[in-house]
Write a protein that holds these residues in place. Structure first.
Motif, PDB file in Angstrom:
ATOM      1  N   ASP A  65      20.110  58.061  76.492  1.00 19.94           N
ATOM      2  CA  ASP A  65      20.604  56.710  75.988  1.00 19.94           C
ATOM      3  C   ASP A  65      19.450  56.022  75.127  1.00 19.94           C
ATOM      4  OD1 ASP A  65      20.712  53.386  78.265  1.00 19.94           O
ATOM      5  OD2 ASP A  65      21.811  54.324  76.376  1.00 19.94           O
ATOM      6  N   SER A  66      19.507  56.747  73.886  1.00 20.12           N
ATOM      7  CA  SER A  66      18.568  56.145  73.004  1.00 20.12           C
ATOM      8  C   SER A  66      18.898  54.678  72.612  1.00 20.12           C
ATOM      9  CB  SER A  66      18.798  57.143  71.681  1.00 20.12           C
ATOM     10  OG  SER A  66      18.411  58.521  71.885  1.00 20.12           O
TER      11      SER A  66
ATOM     12  N   PHE B 134      -3.160  67.649  68.859  1.00 16.82           N
ATOM     13  CA  PHE B 134      -1.981  67.125  68.166  1.00 16.82           C
ATOM     14  C   PHE B 134      -0.925  68.075  67.552  1.00 16.82           C
ATOM     15  CE2 PHE B 134      -1.902  62.825  70.036  1.00 16.82           C
ATOM     16  CZ  PHE B 134      -3.131  62.458  70.227  1.00 16.82           C
ATOM     17  N   GLY B 135       0.285  67.873  67.901  1.00 18.73           N
ATOM     18  CA  GLY B 135       1.297  68.498  66.867  1.00 18.73           C
ATOM     19  C   GLY B 135       1.312  67.686  65.831  1.00 18.73           C
ATOM     20  N   PRO B 136       2.310  68.112  64.469  1.00 18.08           N
ATOM     21  CA  PRO B 136       2.177  67.557  63.389  1.00 18.08           C
ATOM     22  C   PRO B 136       3.176  66.129  63.484  1.00 18.08           C
ATOM     23  CG  PRO B 136       3.529  69.290  63.299  1.00 18.08           C
ATOM     24  CD  PRO B 136       2.763  69.325  64.651  1.00 18.08           C
ATOM     25  N   GLY B 137       3.852  66.010  64.630  1.00 23.38           N
ATOM     26  CA  GLY B 137       4.748  64.917  64.802  1.00 23.38           C
ATOM     27  C   GLY B 137       6.152  65.180  64.310  1.00 23.38           C
ATOM     28  N   THR B 138       7.277  64.444  64.901  1.00 22.84           N
ATOM     29  CA  THR B 138       8.562  64.463  64.681  1.00 22.84           C
ATOM     30  C   THR B 138       8.876  62.936  64.462  1.00 22.84           C
ATOM     31  OG1 THR B 138       9.275  66.310  66.085  1.00 22.84           O
ATOM     32  CG2 THR B 138      10.905  64.739  65.453  1.00 22.84           C
ATOM     33  N   ARG B 139       9.549  62.488  63.132  1.00 20.67           N
ATOM     34  CA  ARG B 139       9.904  61.217  63.081  1.00 20.67           C
ATOM     35  C   ARG B 139      11.517  61.031  63.586  1.00 20.67           C
ATOM     36  NH1 ARG B 139       7.923  57.513  60.204  1.00 20.67           N
ATOM     37  NH2 ARG B 139       6.225  58.875  58.985  1.00 20.67           N
ATOM     38  N   LEU B 140      11.649  60.265  64.491  1.00 20.28           N
ATOM     39  CA  LEU B 140      12.920  59.878  65.041  1.00 20.28           C
ATOM     40  C   LEU B 140      13.426  58.470  64.701  1.00 20.28           C
ATOM     41  CD1 LEU B 140      15.252  60.876  67.128  1.00 20.28           C
ATOM     42  CD2 LEU B 140      13.840  59.515  68.979  1.00 20.28           C
ATOM     43  N   SER B 141      14.356  58.619  64.279  1.00 14.10           N
ATOM     44  CA  SER B 141      15.282  57.382  63.808  1.00 14.10           C
ATOM     45  C   SER B 141      16.595  57.176  64.752  1.00 14.10           C
ATOM     46  CB  SER B 141      15.720  57.454  62.502  1.00 14.10           C
ATOM     47  OG  SER B 141      14.633  57.541  61.503  1.00 14.10           O
ATOM     48  N   VAL B 142      16.410  56.263  65.304  1.00 11.28           N
ATOM     49  CA  VAL B 142      17.872  55.810  66.097  1.00 11.28           C
ATOM     50  C   VAL B 142      18.666  54.988  65.347  1.00 11.28           C
ATOM     51  CG1 VAL B 142      18.683  54.753  68.371  1.00 11.28           C
ATOM     52  CG2 VAL B 142      16.315  56.014  68.389  1.00 11.28           C
ATOM     53  N   LEU B 143      19.964  55.320  65.047  1.00 12.61           N
ATOM     54  CA  LEU B 143      20.665  54.676  64.142  1.00 12.61           C
ATOM     55  C   LEU B 143      21.868  53.585  64.948  1.00 12.61           C
ATOM     56  CD1 LEU B 143      21.514  57.708  61.969  1.00 12.61           C
ATOM     57  CD2 LEU B 143      19.793  55.870  61.740  1.00 12.61           C
TER      58      LEU B 143
ATOM     59  N   ALA C 179      22.386  55.161  71.993  1.00 14.27           N
ATOM     60  CA  ALA C 179      23.155  55.542  73.398  1.00 14.27           C
ATOM     61  C   ALA C 179      23.297  56.857  73.524  1.00 14.27           C
ATOM     62  CB  ALA C 179      24.270  54.687  73.552  1.00 14.27           C
ATOM     63  N   GLU C 180      22.893  57.596  72.591  1.00 12.81           N
ATOM     64  CA  GLU C 180      22.992  59.099  72.711  1.00 12.81           C
ATOM     65  C   GLU C 180      21.783  59.962  72.987  1.00 12.81           C
ATOM     66  OE1 GLU C 180      27.045  59.138  72.047  1.00 12.81           O
ATOM     67  OE2 GLU C 180      26.039  61.264  71.711  1.00 12.81           O
ATOM     68  N   THR C 181      21.898  60.923  73.428  1.00  5.90           N
ATOM     69  CA  THR C 181      20.657  61.731  73.979  1.00  5.90           C
ATOM     70  C   THR C 181      20.082  62.717  72.828  1.00  5.90           C
ATOM     71  OG1 THR C 181      21.470  61.791  76.292  1.00  5.90           O
ATOM     72  CG2 THR C 181      19.936  63.489  75.457  1.00  5.90           C
ATOM     73  N   VAL C 182      18.747  62.873  72.795  1.00  3.83           N
ATOM     74  CA  VAL C 182      18.167  63.437  71.809  1.00  3.83           C
ATOM     75  C   VAL C 182      17.080  64.253  72.224  1.00  3.83           C
ATOM     76  CG1 VAL C 182      16.299  61.956  70.762  1.00  3.83           C
ATOM     77  CG2 VAL C 182      17.179  63.846  69.271  1.00  3.83           C
ATOM     78  N   THR C 183      16.740  65.725  71.680  1.00  8.17           N
ATOM     79  CA  THR C 183      15.794  66.523  72.277  1.00  8.17           C
ATOM     80  C   THR C 183      14.943  66.768  71.146  1.00  8.17           C
ATOM     81  OG1 THR C 183      17.090  67.324  73.970  1.00  8.17           O
ATOM     82  CG2 THR C 183      15.289  68.764  73.636  1.00  8.17           C
ATOM     83  N   LEU C 184      13.295  66.413  71.455  1.00  3.92           N
ATOM     84  CA  LEU C 184      12.630  66.872  70.587  1.00  3.92           C
ATOM     85  C   LEU C 184      11.712  68.142  70.783  1.00  3.92           C
ATOM     86  CD1 LEU C 184      10.970  63.245  69.713  1.00  3.92           C
ATOM     87  CD2 LEU C 184      13.052  64.434  68.785  1.00  3.92           C
ATOM     88  N   SER C 185      11.622  69.022  70.098  1.00  2.00           N
ATOM     89  CA  SER C 185      11.113  70.376  70.596  1.00  2.00           C
ATOM     90  C   SER C 185       9.429  70.285  69.991  1.00  2.00           C
ATOM     91  CB  SER C 185      11.453  71.437  69.755  1.00  2.00           C
ATOM     92  OG  SER C 185      11.187  71.616  68.410  1.00  2.00           O
TER      93      SER C 185
END
Lengths: 113, 115
Positions: B81-82, B105-114, B16-22
């Motif tokens: 609203d993750s 492609f970029g190398p990637g960001t691993r996102l974990s929603v808890l 439910a939070e907000t996250v920003t990936l660069s």
């Protein structure tokens, strides 16, 4: 929604053997691509195919690699004599060109022993 | 040569939070296209959002939006609203038509929603 399908999902091959990875792109797409992703690394472009010929290829795509669209439906990637470093996930993608997004298949995990 | 950089290998966010990936990129061209793709554990690459460099307005798709800063060559992805289903690798991708229709492609960001 139409999808890009890839077979097999996992291929295990002895080093030095030939391997063919298969893809069925979305039917009205004109551009076809292969990318690879070595474990833990980024997705890298291999080759693009348009109008029955290679339109671009990267430096990874050497003489060991070839692509073919044998029957107007399938799009294949052949690796002639596999090396250990060819172990990777291989993604096929297709698109309509004109700067439109590409649609990816689920990938084939290639393991070279 | 065009390059794409994602400086955050891993991130986590509470549900439910907000996250920003660069994402930043390097090009001398003026007309190009930027994409965010998501790769969940099922490994399929799924298009999240697309931005044309000639458009000043930031693209938005439901809970996903971008902050495109052309002068800074920055293209960040905001997820509002993750949800648990957002857990995935996120790849930033660059297409520069004069050099072809393929992606860098970029190398990637691993996102974990808890939870």
């Amino acid at each position: 929604e139409p999808e890009v399908t890839q077979t097999p999902s996992h291929q295990v091959t002895q080093m030095g053997q030939e391997v063919i990875l298969r893809c069925v792109p979305i039917s009205n797409h004109l551009y076809f691509y292969w990318y690879r992703q070595i474990l833990g690394q980024k997705v890298e472009f291999l080759v693009s195919f348009y109008n029955n010929e290679i339109s671009e290829k990267s430096e990874i795509f050497d003489d060991q690699f070839s692509v073919e669209r044998p029957d107007g439906s399938n799009f294949t990637l052949k690796i002639r004599s596999t090396k250990l470093e060819d172990s990777a996930m291989y993604f096929c993608a297709s698109g309509q060109g004109n700067n439109q997004p590409q649609h990816f298949g689920d990938g084939t995990r290639l393991s070279i022993l | 040569a065009q390059t794409v950089t994602q400086s955050q290998p891993e991130m986590s966010v509470q549900e439910a939070e907000t996250v920003t990936l660069s994402c930043t990129y390097d090009t001398s061209e003026n007309n190009y296209y930027l994409f965010w793709y998501k790769q969940p554990p099922s490994r399929q690459m799924i298009l999240v959002i697309r931005q044309e460099a000639y458009k000043q307005q930031n693209a938005t798709e439901n809970r996903f939006s971008v902050n495109f800063q052309k002068a800074a060559k920055s293209f960040s992805l905001k997820i509002s609203d993750s949800q648990l289903g957002d857990t995935a690798m996120y790849f930033c991708a660059f297409m520069n038509p004069p050099y072809g229709q393929n992606f860098v492609f970029g190398p990637g960001t691993r996102l974990s929603v808890l939870p």
